[in-house]
Design a protein around this motif. Sequence first.
Motif, short mmCIF file in Angstrom:
data_model
loop_
_atom_site.label_atom_id
_atom_site.label_comp_id
_atom_site.label_asym_id
_atom_site.label_seq_id
_atom_site.Cartn_x
_atom_site.Cartn_y
_atom_site.Cartn_z
N LEU A 145 56.85 51.44 38.34
CA LEU A 145 55.91 51.01 39.26
C LEU A 145 55.34 52.45 39.87
O LEU A 145 55.99 53.17 40.26
N ARG A 146 54.20 52.27 39.87
CA ARG A 146 53.09 53.61 40.82
C ARG A 146 52.15 53.20 41.85
O ARG A 146 51.27 52.71 41.88
N PHE A 147 52.91 53.07 43.03
CA PHE A 147 51.78 52.30 44.43
C PHE A 147 50.87 53.21 44.51
O PHE A 147 51.49 54.79 44.84
N GLY A 148 49.40 53.83 44.39
CA GLY A 148 48.58 54.24 45.19
C GLY A 148 48.31 55.86 44.80
O GLY A 148 48.68 55.58 42.60
N ARG A 191 54.54 52.90 55.04
CA ARG A 191 52.89 52.82 54.76
C ARG A 191 52.60 52.02 54.15
O ARG A 191 52.61 51.33 53.45
N THR A 192 51.01 52.19 54.06
CA THR A 192 50.30 50.37 52.81
C THR A 192 49.52 51.15 51.49
O THR A 192 48.83 52.65 52.00
N GLU A 193 49.78 50.45 51.12
CA GLU A 193 49.24 50.78 49.65
C GLU A 193 48.45 49.41 49.36
O GLU A 193 48.96 48.97 49.12
N HIS A 194 47.44 50.23 48.86
CA HIS A 194 45.97 48.85 48.02
C HIS A 194 46.45 48.67 46.53
O HIS A 194 45.05 48.28 45.82
N SER A 195 46.58 49.48 45.49
CA SER A 195 46.41 49.98 44.80
C SER A 195 47.91 50.01 43.84
O SER A 195 49.50 50.47 44.02
N LEU A 196 48.00 49.64 42.51
CA LEU A 196 49.40 49.38 41.65
C LEU A 196 49.10 49.29 40.22
O LEU A 196 48.62 48.76 39.88
N GLY A 211 49.30 51.82 27.28
CA GLY A 211 48.32 49.92 28.13
C GLY A 211 49.18 49.54 29.59
O GLY A 211 49.39 48.93 29.57
N PRO A 212 49.17 50.05 30.32
CA PRO A 212 49.62 49.66 31.44
C PRO A 212 48.63 49.11 32.21
O PRO A 212 47.79 48.27 31.20
N ALA A 213 49.33 48.02 33.32
CA ALA A 213 48.77 46.73 33.92
C ALA A 213 48.25 47.29 35.43
O ALA A 213 48.85 48.69 35.94
N GLN A 214 46.99 47.15 36.05
CA GLN A 214 46.75 46.99 37.05
C GLN A 214 46.22 45.62 37.74
O GLN A 214 45.34 45.88 37.63
N PRO A 215 48.09 45.49 38.31
CA PRO A 215 47.65 43.75 38.46
C PRO A 215 46.96 44.09 40.18
O PRO A 215 47.42 45.14 40.64
N PRO A 216 45.56 43.42 41.00
CA PRO A 216 45.35 43.25 41.84
C PRO A 216 46.56 42.91 42.94
O PRO A 216 47.59 42.24 43.01
N LEU A 217 46.67 44.06 44.46
CA LEU A 217 47.04 43.88 45.52
C LEU A 217 46.56 43.13 46.17
O LEU A 217 45.19 42.84 46.29
N PRO A 218 46.92 42.33 47.51
CA PRO A 218 46.44 41.37 49.17
C PRO A 218 45.13 42.47 48.75
O PRO A 218 45.61 43.54 49.34
N ALA A 219 44.04 41.85 49.89
CA ALA A 219 43.33 42.74 50.66
C ALA A 219 43.75 43.72 51.09
O ALA A 219 43.07 44.58 51.82
N GLY A 221 46.77 44.71 51.45
CA GLY A 221 47.43 45.86 51.08
C GLY A 221 48.81 45.21 50.97
O GLY A 221 49.62 44.45 51.47
N VAL A 222 50.00 46.76 50.55
CA VAL A 222 50.93 45.98 50.74
C VAL A 222 51.86 47.25 51.98
O VAL A 222 51.96 48.61 51.46
N HIS A 223 52.83 46.91 52.76
CA HIS A 223 54.42 48.08 53.78
C HIS A 223 55.05 48.42 52.00
O HIS A 223 55.27 47.56 51.51
N ILE A 224 55.19 49.42 51.88
CA ILE A 224 56.10 50.34 51.52
C ILE A 224 56.81 51.51 52.46
O ILE A 224 56.65 51.53 53.35
N ASP A 225 57.96 51.63 51.54
CA ASP A 225 58.85 52.98 52.21
C ASP A 225 59.59 53.53 51.57
O ASP A 225 60.10 53.07 50.55
#
Length: 243
Positions: A145-148, A191-196, A211-219, A221-225
């Motif tokens: 996984l790669r957030f942001g 932090r909050t991220e908007h892309s994955l 060929g990676p996938a880029q599923p959309p996140l909620p508008a 974003g999501v909080h990660i640490d």
Amino acid sequence: MSTTRTSRSRTRTGVRLAGAAASAALAALALTACGDGSGGGTDKAAADISATVAPTPKTSTEAPAPQPSATTAKPAPAPASASKKPPTRSGAPAKAPAPANKPVTCDGSNTKTVAAPIARPVNHLLLTVTNTGSRTCFLYAYPALRFGEAQAVPPAIEDSHPQAVVTLDPGESGYASVRLSAGDGTGTHGRTEHSLTVYFYDRTLSASTPGPAQPPLPAKGVHIDDSLTTTYWQQSLSDALTW
């Protein structure tokens, strides 16, 4: 005496004359028969003889003309183009194409990935990967996984390692659960991220597929640490939600 001799002499003379007369008569008959220029007597006799003899059929010594036979007739020769073989190339044989049903690695080109937050466990994100291709595919190891713009890939929970590689037939889905942050607030660098971006490992587990996938996140974003972790790919949804 003279009278007896005279009688005998006369008798002999009469016999001779009678014989001569008979000979002359026979000669006359013979001449009459030969003198007939038409030869009718001889020809008629020959005709009578030939009429009584059956004619002998003429035997031919010439061989009969050959007749067409259904058992000996030969079929017409095939066209030259039908008997020729296509030319072959010299050198190494061409590589046989891969079977149409041979399994492949799951990646962004043959699957659809959905990322959805879930209520329980709290602070978790569920990844659902569905095989949209025509061949069976394998989900190896866990999602990278790669957030942001993050440079590091979150670690996987080793206890979630399945007993077998997750296998998806066309239309089937596999799952992974992502813990975004610590539920008790002990996590750091939140932090909050908007892309994955989701990368898929190949079977060597040393590289990801192209060929990676880029599923959309909620508008919002999501909080990660720094407690961000993920499970291995799971065959069932219940196994993924265990962690």
